[in-house]
Scaffold this motif. Sequence first.
Motif, short mmCIF file in Angstrom:
data_model
loop_
_atom_site.label_atom_id
_atom_site.label_comp_id
_atom_site.label_asym_id
_atom_site.label_seq_id
_atom_site.Cartn_x
_atom_site.Cartn_y
_atom_site.Cartn_z
N UNK A 18 0.86 -1.18 0.00
CA UNK A 18 0.00 0.00 0.00
C UNK A 18 0.89 1.22 0.00
N UNK A 19 1.00 1.87 -1.16
CA UNK A 19 1.86 3.03 -1.30
C UNK A 19 1.22 4.30 -0.73
N UNK A 20 -0.08 4.42 -0.86
CA UNK A 20 -0.77 5.61 -0.40
C UNK A 20 -2.13 5.22 0.16
N UNK A 21 -2.42 5.65 1.37
CA UNK A 21 -3.70 5.36 2.00
C UNK A 21 -4.22 6.65 2.63
N UNK A 22 -4.85 7.47 1.80
CA UNK A 22 -5.34 8.77 2.24
C UNK A 22 -6.72 8.99 1.63
N UNK A 23 -7.77 8.80 2.41
CA UNK A 23 -9.13 8.93 1.89
C UNK A 23 -9.44 10.37 1.46
N UNK A 24 -8.71 11.34 1.95
CA UNK A 24 -8.95 12.74 1.59
C UNK A 24 -8.14 13.19 0.38
N UNK A 25 -7.41 12.27 -0.23
CA UNK A 25 -6.56 12.62 -1.37
C UNK A 25 -7.39 13.13 -2.55
N UNK A 26 -8.50 12.46 -2.84
CA UNK A 26 -9.38 12.88 -3.94
C UNK A 26 -10.36 13.91 -3.40
N UNK A 27 -10.39 15.07 -4.02
CA UNK A 27 -11.19 16.18 -3.52
C UNK A 27 -12.57 16.28 -4.16
N UNK A 28 -12.80 15.61 -5.30
CA UNK A 28 -14.11 15.72 -5.93
C UNK A 28 -14.51 14.38 -6.53
N UNK A 29 -15.77 14.26 -6.92
CA UNK A 29 -16.31 13.00 -7.44
C UNK A 29 -15.74 12.62 -8.81
#
Length: 111
Positions: free
Chosen positions: A70-81
């Motif tokens: 898992x290189x990146x685990x950030x649920x807030x990374x994507x800001x829009x749909x």
Amino acid sequence: MEWWHPRDDWYLTEGWTEVNNGSRSLGTPIPWPDDVFIDLAVNGEIVSTWDKAQFDSINVAISYNEAFYKFLDDEDFIQNEEGEPVEFGLRIRSESDPRKAGLSLSHLYYA
């Protein structure tokens, strides 16, 4: 399949005279140098750097020659749909033995 690996000097089978050199041996992985570092970058910025101990702690094979990282685990990374383009970078480095600080990636999943 990783078709691009060099095939003109494949040392693993040097001197073999029969299939599997007469036995089935899957080999032993070559250890990474102690000073190996893995830099992970997203959109041009290094977001994480792992040392050998950190990598070893997550390096768990799920089957022969296969593991998930898992290189990146950030649920807030994507800001829009709709999402947006993402550039991913991976650098593996070692001062003592850069030739042994390598990694083959066959799949990269992004969700």
